[in-house]
Write a protein that holds these residues in place. Sequence first.
Motif, PDB file in Angstrom:
ATOM      1  N   LEU A   1     -46.758  -9.671 -18.283  1.00 22.29           N
ATOM      2  CA  LEU A   1     -44.948  -8.830 -18.602  1.00 22.29           C
ATOM      3  C   LEU A   1     -44.295 -10.162 -20.112  1.00 22.29           C
ATOM      4  CD1 LEU A   1     -41.965  -9.850 -18.384  1.00 22.29           C
ATOM      5  CD2 LEU A   1     -42.682  -7.487 -17.717  1.00 22.29           C
ATOM      6  N   THR A   2     -44.082  -8.457 -20.687  1.00 19.24           N
ATOM      7  CA  THR A   2     -43.772  -9.377 -21.845  1.00 19.24           C
ATOM      8  C   THR A   2     -42.703  -8.029 -22.635  1.00 19.24           C
ATOM      9  OG1 THR A   2     -44.365 -10.551 -23.541  1.00 19.24           O
ATOM     10  CG2 THR A   2     -45.149  -8.459 -23.686  1.00 19.24           C
ATOM     11  N   GLY A   3     -41.622  -9.027 -22.949  1.00 16.03           N
ATOM     12  CA  GLY A   3     -40.429  -8.176 -23.935  1.00 16.03           C
ATOM     13  C   GLY A   3     -40.014  -8.143 -24.943  1.00 16.03           C
ATOM     14  N   ILE A   4     -39.210  -7.471 -25.806  1.00 16.80           N
ATOM     15  CA  ILE A   4     -39.200  -7.376 -26.977  1.00 16.80           C
ATOM     16  C   ILE A   4     -37.591  -6.444 -27.208  1.00 16.80           C
ATOM     17  CG2 ILE A   4     -40.049  -4.630 -27.601  1.00 16.80           C
ATOM     18  CD1 ILE A   4     -40.883  -6.114 -30.042  1.00 16.80           C
ATOM     19  N   ARG A   5     -36.587  -7.729 -27.795  1.00 17.48           N
ATOM     20  CA  ARG A   5     -35.450  -7.246 -27.950  1.00 17.48           C
ATOM     21  C   ARG A   5     -34.735  -5.400 -29.060  1.00 17.48           C
ATOM     22  NH1 ARG A   5     -31.235 -12.683 -28.366  1.00 17.48           N
ATOM     23  NH2 ARG A   5     -33.078 -13.281 -27.010  1.00 17.48           N
TER      24      ARG A   5
ATOM     25  N   GLU B   1     -41.613  -4.862 -21.441  1.00 13.93           N
ATOM     26  CA  GLU B   1     -40.115  -3.969 -21.150  1.00 13.93           C
ATOM     27  C   GLU B   1     -38.999  -4.084 -23.141  1.00 13.93           C
ATOM     28  OE1 GLU B   1     -37.604  -6.880 -18.444  1.00 13.93           O
ATOM     29  OE2 GLU B   1     -37.266  -7.434 -20.509  1.00 13.93           O
TER      30      GLU B   1
ATOM     31  N   ALA C   1     -35.871  -4.755 -24.033  1.00 16.35           N
ATOM     32  CA  ALA C   1     -35.209  -6.202 -22.916  1.00 16.35           C
ATOM     33  C   ALA C   1     -33.134  -5.419 -24.290  1.00 16.35           C
ATOM     34  CB  ALA C   1     -35.791  -7.397 -23.471  1.00 16.35           C
TER      35      ALA C   1
ATOM     36  N   GLN D   1     -30.930  -8.337 -22.912  1.00 13.48           N
ATOM     37  CA  GLN D   1     -31.159  -9.240 -23.056  1.00 13.48           C
ATOM     38  C   GLN D   1     -30.130  -9.301 -24.716  1.00 13.48           C
ATOM     39  OE1 GLN D   1     -34.231 -12.091 -24.955  1.00 13.48           O
ATOM     40  NE2 GLN D   1     -34.378 -12.268 -22.856  1.00 13.48           N
TER      41      GLN D   1
ATOM     42  N   TYR E   1     -29.415 -16.665 -20.731  1.00 13.36           N
ATOM     43  CA  TYR E   1     -30.466 -15.554 -20.992  1.00 13.36           C
ATOM     44  C   TYR E   1     -31.740 -15.964 -20.331  1.00 13.36           C
ATOM     45  CZ  TYR E   1     -32.610 -16.091 -25.804  1.00 13.36           C
ATOM     46  OH  TYR E   1     -33.638 -17.200 -26.787  1.00 13.36           O
TER      47      TYR E   1
ATOM     48  N   GLN F   1     -34.456 -13.781 -18.197  1.00 17.07           N
ATOM     49  CA  GLN F   1     -36.075 -13.814 -18.661  1.00 17.07           C
ATOM     50  C   GLN F   1     -36.676 -13.955 -17.626  1.00 17.07           C
ATOM     51  OE1 GLN F   1     -36.781 -14.147 -22.766  1.00 17.07           O
ATOM     52  NE2 GLN F   1     -38.705 -15.224 -22.337  1.00 17.07           N
TER      53      GLN F   1
ATOM     54  N   ASP G   1     -36.769 -11.535 -14.898  1.00 10.99           N
ATOM     55  CA  ASP G   1     -37.457 -10.046 -15.989  1.00 10.99           C
ATOM     56  C   ASP G   1     -39.257 -10.620 -15.575  1.00 10.99           C
ATOM     57  OD1 ASP G   1     -35.469  -8.862 -17.861  1.00 10.99           O
ATOM     58  OD2 ASP G   1     -36.439 -10.118 -19.174  1.00 10.99           O
ATOM     59  N   ILE G   2     -39.802 -11.726 -15.664  1.00  7.78           N
ATOM     60  CA  ILE G   2     -40.495 -11.401 -15.241  1.00  7.78           C
ATOM     61  C   ILE G   2     -40.902 -11.596 -13.869  1.00  7.78           C
ATOM     62  CG2 ILE G   2     -42.300 -13.553 -15.511  1.00  7.78           C
ATOM     63  CD1 ILE G   2     -40.866 -15.025 -17.949  1.00  7.78           C
TER      64      ILE G   2
ATOM     65  N   VAL H   1     -48.033 -14.091 -19.405  1.00  6.31           N
ATOM     66  CA  VAL H   1     -46.923 -13.566 -20.462  1.00  6.31           C
ATOM     67  C   VAL H   1     -47.030 -14.261 -21.762  1.00  6.31           C
ATOM     68  CG1 VAL H   1     -44.105 -13.736 -20.755  1.00  6.31           C
ATOM     69  CG2 VAL H   1     -45.334 -14.404 -18.815  1.00  6.31           C
TER      70      VAL H   1
ATOM     71  N   VAL I   1     -46.282 -14.027 -25.419  1.00  5.70           N
ATOM     72  CA  VAL I   1     -45.726 -14.866 -25.927  1.00  5.70           C
ATOM     73  C   VAL I   1     -45.673 -15.708 -27.403  1.00  5.70           C
ATOM     74  CG1 VAL I   1     -43.556 -14.900 -24.416  1.00  5.70           C
ATOM     75  CG2 VAL I   1     -45.098 -17.190 -24.946  1.00  5.70           C
TER      76      VAL I   1
ATOM     77  N   GLN J   1     -41.007 -18.424 -28.270  1.00  7.18           N
ATOM     78  CA  GLN J   1     -40.331 -18.115 -26.656  1.00  7.18           C
ATOM     79  C   GLN J   1     -40.951 -19.241 -25.606  1.00  7.18           C
ATOM     80  OE1 GLN J   1     -38.399 -16.000 -25.237  1.00  7.18           O
ATOM     81  NE2 GLN J   1     -37.993 -15.990 -27.692  1.00  7.18           N
TER      82      GLN J   1
HETATM   83  N1  TRP Z   1     -36.507 -13.234 -25.557  1.00 10.91           N
HETATM   84  C1  TRP Z   1     -38.117 -12.261 -25.606  1.00 10.91           C
HETATM   85  C2  TRP Z   1     -37.813 -12.404 -27.313  1.00 10.91           C
HETATM   86  O1  TRP Z   1     -36.619 -12.266 -28.304  1.00 10.91           O
HETATM   87  C3  TRP Z   1     -37.950 -11.341 -25.743  1.00 10.91           C
HETATM   88  C4  TRP Z   1     -38.169 -10.717 -24.217  1.00 10.91           C
HETATM   89  C5  TRP Z   1     -37.120 -10.574 -23.618  1.00 10.91           C
HETATM   90  C6  TRP Z   1     -39.121 -11.851 -23.770  1.00 10.91           C
HETATM   91  N2  TRP Z   1     -37.665 -10.688 -21.849  1.00 10.91           N
HETATM   92  C7  TRP Z   1     -39.041 -11.241 -21.727  1.00 10.91           C
HETATM   93  C8  TRP Z   1     -40.422 -11.862 -23.900  1.00 10.91           C
HETATM   94  C9  TRP Z   1     -39.872 -11.357 -20.714  1.00 10.91           C
HETATM   95  C10 TRP Z   1     -41.630 -12.839 -21.994  1.00 10.91           C
HETATM   96  C11 TRP Z   1     -41.057 -12.093 -20.930  1.00 10.91           C
HETATM   97  O2  TRP Z   1     -38.895 -12.308 -28.550  1.00 10.91           O
END
Ligand code: TRP
Length: 335
Positions: free
Chosen positions: A8-12, A41, A43, A46, A137, A141, A144-145, A153, A155, A159
């Motif tokens: 799981l990973t995310g990007i805003r 994700e 995000a 976030q 936040y 997060q 999310d994970i 994860v 990153v 992070q």
């Molecule tokens: N905070 C991360 C960033 O700014 C984005 C993010 C949101 C994220 N949810 C996450 C990263 C969950 C890892 C896991 O790049």
Amino acid sequence: MIMKKTILTGIRPTGNLHFGHYFGATSNWVKLQEDYECFFEIADVQALTDNFNNPEKVRKNVYELTIDLLSVGIDPKKAHLFIQSKIPEIAELTVFYSNLVTMARLYRNPTVKTEIAQKKALFGNDGESVTYGFVGYPISQAADITALGGTIVPVGEDQLPLIEQCREIVRKFNSIYGVTLTEPEHLLSPTPRIKGLDGKEKMGKSLGNALYLNDSSEIVQQKIMNAVTDPQKIRKDDPANPDICMVYYYHKLINNPNLETVCKECKNGTRGCVACKKELIQKIEDFLSPIRDKRKYYEDHPEEVQTILEEGTKEAKIRAEETMKKVKASMKIDY
Ligand code: TRP
């Protein structure tokens, strides 16, 4: 059957992808989707923590970013792309986890600390405008994970404190309510940080030194022509130091097969900067060409983008509901 581990990973969604995102993160995601069950994700919740007063920007970038990710090779047949706000279980978990984290611990989180310092410098106030949502936040997060059952994860270095805080929340949850959640592990990006066209250590939108994957040929040309080179090199046949030249840095980044020649000619003064920049522009154009084709395809098929997000979100929702059931049972709120 061996179950694949879950990533799981995310990007805003606050802007388009630039070379820093691509070489520092998303090109690796494209590789990871081959071997792991991947949830990527978008995000948006976030992003709203510090863009709450600009909802149009976040909304627009959800689609822009999705198209960027598909253009660089995130394959919806292999990975799930989903929108954070469409998974209310994440918000619910955030509330439960917030009992397990002290204010002092949040303020001590190095990522949050740095970001608050940046805001103070930017707005010139004493930090009074820092919101509860923003400081919290890392909790969201962690939700999310764990909602998605992410055990790995991917990153960047900045992070790492957030992943550590997530692990702490999981440990605390398990010790109070019984073992329910799995501690995730970070997977550090293989390429650390990509420098900007101006030579600054980090490429960033707010720094104005980024090259975007959706930049037009004209913009690419303009940006590379203005990229920072060795200031000691005045005339075309002056010898120069490629190690302090951004043009050489990008030749390297883009994997120019001609790199050794570029380096040698730069050092011995047989390569002018203009010619060197022109060669780089051509290499970047070759690199961007298939990405641009895919972007054009998805721009022409917005309904397909919508379906991809809906299907990814459906899968994410199934995972999050399973987690929620376990969490509520452990917390004795499974009425
Ligand atoms: N905070 C991360 C960033 O700014 C984005 C993010 C949101 C994220 N949810 C996450 C990263 C969950 C890892 C896991 O790049």
